[in-house]
Design a protein around this motif. Structure first.
Motif, PDB file in Angstrom:
ATOM      1  N   PRO A   1      30.670  46.434  51.689  1.00 33.72           N
ATOM      2  CA  PRO A   1      31.046  45.780  50.209  1.00 33.72           C
ATOM      3  C   PRO A   1      30.697  44.711  49.787  1.00 33.72           C
ATOM      4  CG  PRO A   1      31.833  44.777  51.997  1.00 33.72           C
ATOM      5  CD  PRO A   1      31.209  46.140  53.123  1.00 33.72           C
TER       6      PRO A   1
ATOM      7  N   GLU B   1      35.768  49.479  43.440  1.00 33.37           N
ATOM      8  CA  GLU B   1      37.016  49.208  44.133  1.00 33.37           C
ATOM      9  C   GLU B   1      36.649  50.329  45.277  1.00 33.37           C
ATOM     10  OE1 GLU B   1      38.999  53.020  41.330  1.00 33.37           O
ATOM     11  OE2 GLU B   1      40.175  51.895  40.855  1.00 33.37           O
ATOM     12  N   ARG B   2      35.191  50.847  45.845  1.00 31.12           N
ATOM     13  CA  ARG B   2      34.671  51.072  47.066  1.00 31.12           C
ATOM     14  C   ARG B   2      34.966  49.738  47.449  1.00 31.12           C
ATOM     15  NH1 ARG B   2      30.624  54.143  43.229  1.00 31.12           N
ATOM     16  NH2 ARG B   2      31.880  56.835  44.114  1.00 31.12           N
TER      17      ARG B   2
ATOM     18  N   ARG C   1      37.819  48.339  48.863  1.00 31.32           N
ATOM     19  CA  ARG C   1      38.504  49.424  50.316  1.00 31.32           C
ATOM     20  C   ARG C   1      37.864  49.107  51.418  1.00 31.32           C
ATOM     21  NH1 ARG C   1      38.359  54.533  45.960  1.00 31.32           N
ATOM     22  NH2 ARG C   1      40.848  54.220  44.997  1.00 31.32           N
ATOM     23  N   LEU C   2      36.619  48.565  51.094  1.00 27.54           N
ATOM     24  CA  LEU C   2      35.967  48.248  52.582  1.00 27.54           C
ATOM     25  C   LEU C   2      36.219  47.298  53.089  1.00 27.54           C
ATOM     26  CD1 LEU C   2      32.003  49.814  51.329  1.00 27.54           C
ATOM     27  CD2 LEU C   2      33.512  51.207  53.441  1.00 27.54           C
TER      28      LEU C   2
ATOM     29  N   PRO D   1      39.266  44.737  51.959  1.00 29.73           N
ATOM     30  CA  PRO D   1      40.539  44.602  51.315  1.00 29.73           C
ATOM     31  C   PRO D   1      41.232  43.265  50.641  1.00 29.73           C
ATOM     32  CG  PRO D   1      41.415  45.783  53.197  1.00 29.73           C
ATOM     33  CD  PRO D   1      39.638  45.680  53.587  1.00 29.73           C
TER      34      PRO D   1
ATOM     35  N   HIS E   1      37.988  42.415  43.374  1.00 27.96           N
ATOM     36  CA  HIS E   1      38.643  42.788  42.417  1.00 27.96           C
ATOM     37  C   HIS E   1      38.998  41.857  41.105  1.00 27.96           C
ATOM     38  CE1 HIS E   1      42.006  44.773  45.203  1.00 27.96           C
ATOM     39  NE2 HIS E   1      41.472  43.995  46.254  1.00 27.96           N
TER      40      HIS E   1
ATOM     41  N   CYS F   1      36.432  43.904  39.591  1.00 29.76           N
ATOM     42  CA  CYS F   1      37.221  45.512  38.594  1.00 29.76           C
ATOM     43  C   CYS F   1      38.557  45.014  37.389  1.00 29.76           C
ATOM     44  CB  CYS F   1      37.951  45.724  39.819  1.00 29.76           C
ATOM     45  SG  CYS F   1      38.830  47.446  39.362  1.00 29.76           S
TER      46      CYS F   1
ATOM     47  N   GLU G   1      44.732  42.979  38.858  1.00 26.97           N
ATOM     48  CA  GLU G   1      43.928  42.882  39.769  1.00 26.97           C
ATOM     49  C   GLU G   1      42.819  41.101  39.548  1.00 26.97           C
ATOM     50  OE1 GLU G   1      42.150  45.048  41.253  1.00 26.97           O
ATOM     51  OE2 GLU G   1      42.778  46.795  40.827  1.00 26.97           O
TER      52      GLU G   1
END
Length: 288
Positions: free
Chosen positions: A159, A183-184, A187-188, A190, A196, A199, A215
């Protein structure tokens, strides 16, 4: 970096382990470094070198001592000696590279960081050091290429590497790519609040304010000890300028004060926001 600067006190004692063998003396030095007792740490590392000439860990330890004293030139010398004594000592190359980078020795720094990848070609942090070096110097294409190469070389998904690439795309104005990489990353992982946050920054640049606010709020919830998360959330609320934004911003900085009571930036930012809120009006919001 040029030599010269503070030196450890030569009168400071190492302690009982000074003559207990080079390894134990060096370990005692490491404990003194962690406790901030740099003068005593230096005594231990020198004792270790007296028992085993060229012992890499003791040379590295002296590098840490001198860096802690602010003597960057001497620190670089010892990190270089440690790497020469043990060519697989990737930590020594990392610390040397960072000092070279800070001193403006860009080519030398890159060479040191590249040594890390020679030693550990599948290590995510090695690629991170190289990419961040490029990023610090505005070489966005080189940073992007380093991250892309890392995805092929590193066996496990990382991540941190996706987050780093998102920052590269943010700096280059490629906001959709930035969002995808961020986002990748989360997602890996949380709980990765910084992913975030970046993003949110890219969403905000694209004009997706409400999504960006979500976010930023998530970043604050996950990592409430990061000043940048609060600042981005507060500023986004101000820029949006909807009814009641002043109360929302005040609440954000109130939470920041509770989470970061010793951070002077919080007080300064909160006072500046309060002043802007008192000025009010559309003109003030446009300036924000």
């Amino acid at each position: 970096p040029p030599a010269g600067g503070a030196e450890p006190d030569p009168r400071a004692p190492c302690g009982a382990l000074a003559a207990a063998g080079h390894r134990l003396a060096a370990r005692a030095g490491e404990q003194h470094v962690r406790a901030g007792r740099l003068d005593r740490a230096a005594a231990c590392f020198r004792s270790a070198l007296g028992q085993r000439e060229g012992f890499p860990m003791a040379l590295f330890g002296l590098g840490e001592v001198y860096e802690g004293l602010g003597n960057q030139g001497r620190a670089a010398e010892f990190f270089r000696e440690a790497a020469a004594a043990w060519p697989e000592y990737y930590d020594a190359f990392i610390r040397l590279g960072r000092l070279q980078d800070a001193a403006g020795d860009r080519a030398e720094a890159l060479a040191s960081f590249s040594e890390v990848l020679r030693i550990r070609p599948d290590w995510p942090l090695g690629y991170e050091e190289v990419a961040q070096h490029h990023l610090r110097h505005g070489a966005l294409e080189a940073a992007e290429q380093t991250y892309l190469e890392s995805f092929e070389a590193v066996q496990a998904a990382s991540p941190g590497l996706h987050y780093g690439l998102a920052r590269v795309y943010l700096g280059g104005g490629h906001f959709q790519r930035c969002i995808l990489e961020a986002e990748r990353a989360f997602r890996l992982a949380p709980g990765f609040g910084m992913a975030h946050h970046v993003c949110g920054l890219c969403l905000e640049r694209r004009g997706e304010v409400e999504e960006a606010l979500k976010e930023f709020r998530t970043a604050v919830e996950l990592e409430g000890d990061e000043f940048d998360h609060y600042e981005s959330l507060a500023r986004a609320l101000e820029r949006r300028g909807s009814t009641g934004w002043e109360a929302e911003v005040t609440a954000v900085w109130g939470s920041a004060r509770e989470a970061l009571p010793q951070d002077g930036r919080v007080r300064t930012a909160a006072q500046a926001a309060l002043q802007r809120a008192q000025e009010g009006g559309e003109e003030a919001r446009e300036e924000l």
